[in-house]
Design a protein around this motif. Structure first.
Motif, mmCIF file in Angstrom:
data_model
loop_
_atom_site.group_PDB
_atom_site.id
_atom_site.type_symbol
_atom_site.label_atom_id
_atom_site.label_comp_id
_atom_site.label_asym_id
_atom_site.label_seq_id
_atom_site.Cartn_x
_atom_site.Cartn_y
_atom_site.Cartn_z
ATOM 1 N N TRP A 48 0.818 -1.222 0.000
ATOM 2 C CA TRP A 48 0.000 0.000 0.000
ATOM 3 C C TRP A 48 0.842 1.258 0.000
ATOM 4 C CZ3 TRP A 48 0.251 -3.814 3.549
ATOM 5 C CH2 TRP A 48 0.645 -3.513 4.852
ATOM 6 N N THR A 140 -4.193 -9.256 3.897
ATOM 7 C CA THR A 140 -5.247 -8.680 4.728
ATOM 8 C C THR A 140 -6.287 -8.068 3.819
ATOM 9 O OG1 THR A 140 -5.702 -7.267 6.651
ATOM 10 C CG2 THR A 140 -4.135 -6.410 5.042
ATOM 11 N N GLU A 231 -3.579 -6.346 14.999
ATOM 12 C CA GLU A 231 -2.628 -5.226 15.042
ATOM 13 C C GLU A 231 -3.185 -4.070 15.870
ATOM 14 O OE1 GLU A 231 -0.816 -4.157 11.270
ATOM 15 O OE2 GLU A 231 -0.766 -2.054 11.870
ATOM 16 N N LYS A 233 -3.858 -0.453 17.542
ATOM 17 C CA LYS A 233 -3.721 0.966 17.185
ATOM 18 C C LYS A 233 -4.770 1.736 17.986
ATOM 19 C CE LYS A 233 -3.578 4.187 13.293
ATOM 20 N NZ LYS A 233 -3.679 4.381 11.837
ATOM 21 N N HIS A 270 2.029 2.996 16.118
ATOM 22 C CA HIS A 270 0.807 2.748 16.898
ATOM 23 C C HIS A 270 1.133 2.682 18.387
ATOM 24 C CE1 HIS A 270 -1.106 0.655 13.129
ATOM 25 N NE2 HIS A 270 -0.750 1.909 12.920
ATOM 26 N N ASP A 306 -0.164 9.446 12.861
ATOM 27 C CA ASP A 306 0.393 8.214 12.305
ATOM 28 C C ASP A 306 1.146 8.547 11.018
ATOM 29 O OD1 ASP A 306 0.877 5.518 12.106
ATOM 30 O OD2 ASP A 306 -1.085 5.030 11.280
HETATM 31 C C1 XUL Z 1 -2.783 1.328 9.573
HETATM 32 C C2 XUL Z 1 -1.937 0.135 9.451
HETATM 33 C C3 XUL Z 1 -2.383 -0.864 8.456
HETATM 34 C C4 XUL Z 1 -2.150 -2.269 8.836
HETATM 35 C C5 XUL Z 1 -2.690 -3.259 7.829
HETATM 36 O O1 XUL Z 1 -2.293 2.270 10.439
HETATM 37 O O2 XUL Z 1 -0.934 0.010 10.108
HETATM 38 O O3 XUL Z 1 -1.804 -0.554 7.230
HETATM 39 O O4 XUL Z 1 -0.796 -2.536 9.008
HETATM 40 O O5 XUL Z 1 -4.038 -3.106 7.634
#
Ligand code: XUL
Ligand code: CO
Length: 436
Positions: A48, A140, A231, A233, A270, A306
């Motif tokens: 991404w 994901t 994950e 956050k 995070h 972030d």
């Molecule tokens: C968003 C983030 C995402 C995850 C995967 O802050 O870290 O990109 O790592 O969805």
């Protein structure tokens, strides 16, 4: 067609090199603590930020020069991007990559069309993996960009949106499995809330628990035995995310009985948004057996959002590697660069500089952490600090053989505790500096 024709493979040239397109520390085959750097670090490039981020921000338009990209949301453009991505990763020498479904393939007019798009791009990804030997660290699903997810996905108030998210994750797990992915990540996206006046927190959390169980059940059904990674956050995009930090995620995992299937993917930016250090989050997860993988990046403490910058801080990388080495490595997880080049770094070559910096920082962190461990400086100090629990009353406490009554009797007889000793924080900080 080569997309980075002016760039050769990035080679290890050693610490003396002044060639910015070389590794000074990351030497894939160099052995540290009995394993190669490649085996320890398991570097992964994220699709991404690296291949989709265009440099736009809330105040300005796209800036990135990506001459191979025609800017369209077509499958053809997506397939062309696969070639670019694998050329980049191969020249960089990254053994892994990871993606969200919507990073690699465009949304169609219906779920069926969207799934078909993903299958077509997955064909190209599979061929490129076979050709290059680059592997999928994790897959994901993007459950946050499309407007349908404005109230969340697994924690939405709209059952149809929950169903859509489930169908999307089902497909993403299947594609991850098909591509030999070693893990599957759940990042909360919009799983949280903006205001409690309109939110049934209990119901939303129950739905999220159910969602993850369904994911694990489907994985079992299709034979995907990769690790699921939650994950943490604390905020962004919602004001409060349910996956706030490692502690909140672990409480969720245990409350909903997911501890056999789900570990954590810990990300630096995070951790700091949650008011923790990365080392705290890693240690907290690791001591309980839940550190699965890391998203290696860094925030800007002066900005406080972030920012997803590349990790170039050697202290940070050393602290990460101390925890990772202590638990015997990350596999099947890895070190994924969930990081993007700055909007001002808009040329393709900046993607190389960014990843080289992160890889070299972690390679140095690995070597330094291994040296600290070899000399036993921290380990010996810490075990000595707790030696009062190795025998006598301390040993009885740890063995569960002491009661409040017994401890009262002990202390009444003794009168006063043994004297405290200095924690020697400054001395230890100085010693760590000696290794850098
Ligand atoms: C968003 C983030 C995402 C995850 C995967 O802050 O870290 O990109 O790592 O969805
Ligand atoms: Co991340």
């Amino acid at each position: 067609m080569e997309c980075f024709p002016e760039i050769e493979s990035i080679a290890f040239e050693g610490p003396g090199s002044r060639n910015p397109l070389s590794f000074r520390h990351y030497n894939a085959s160099e052995v540290v603590e009995g394993r190669t750097m490649q085996e320890h670090l398991r570097f992964s490039v994220c699709y991404w930020h690296t291949f989709r981020a265009n440099g736009s921000d809330p105040f300005g338009a796209a800036t990135m020069q990506r001459p191979w990209d025609d800017g369209s949301e077509s499958v053809e453009n997506a397939v062309k991007r696969v070639e670019v991505a694998f050329e980049f990763m191969q020249k960089l020498g990254a053994p892994f990559y990871c993606f969200h479904d919507r990073d690699v393939a465009p949304e169609g007019a219906s779920l069926a069309e969207t799934n078909a798009n993903l299958d077509r791009v997955a064909d190209a990804l599979e061929a490129a993996q076979q050709r290059t030997g680059i592997k999928l660290l994790w897959g994901t699903a993007n459950l946050f960009s499309h407007p349908r997810f404005l109230h969340g996905a697994a924690t939405t108030c709209n059952a149809d949106v929950f169903a859509y998210a489930a169908a999307q994750v089902k497909k993403a797990i299947e594609v991850t499995h098909r591509l030999g992915g070693e893990n599957y990540v759940f990042w909360g996206g919009r799983e949280g809330y903006m205001n409690l006046y309109n939110t049934d927190m209990k119901r939303e959390l129950d739905h999220l628990g159910r969602f993850m169980h369904m994911a694990a059940e489907h994985a079992d059904r299709i034979g995907f035995d990769g690790m699921f990674l939650f994950e943490p956050k604390p905020k962004e995009p919602t004001k409060h995310q349910y996956d706030f930090d490692a502690a909140a995620c672990l409480n969720f995992i245990r409350s909903y009985g997911l501890e056999d299937r789900v570990k954590l993917n810990i990300e630096t930016n995070h951790a700091t948004l949650a008011g923790h250090t990365m080392m705290h989050e890693l240690t907290y997860a690791s001591i309980q057996g839940f550190l699965g993988s890391i998203d290696a990046n860094t925030g800007d403490l002066l900005l406080g959002w972030d920012t997803d910058q590349f990790p170039t801080n050697v202290y940070l990388a050393t602290r990460c590697m101390l925890v990772i080495l202590a638990q015997g490595g990350l596999a099947p997880g890895g070190v994924n660069f969930d990081a993007k080049v700055r909007r001002e770094s808009f040329e393709p070559v900046d993607l190389f500089h960014a990843h080289i910096g992160g890889m070299d920082a972690f390679a140095r962190g690995l070597k330094i952490a291994a040296a600290i461990r070899a000399d036993g400086v921290l380990g010996d100090f810490v075990s000595n600090r707790y030696r009062s629990f190795d025998s006598g009353i301390g040993k009885e406490i740890e063995a569960g053989e002491a009661s409040f009554e017994a401890l009262e009797t002990y202390m009444l007889e003794k009168g006063n505790p043994d004297a405290n000793e200095s924690g020697r924080q400054e001395m230890l900080e100085n010693i760590i500096n000696d290794y850098l």
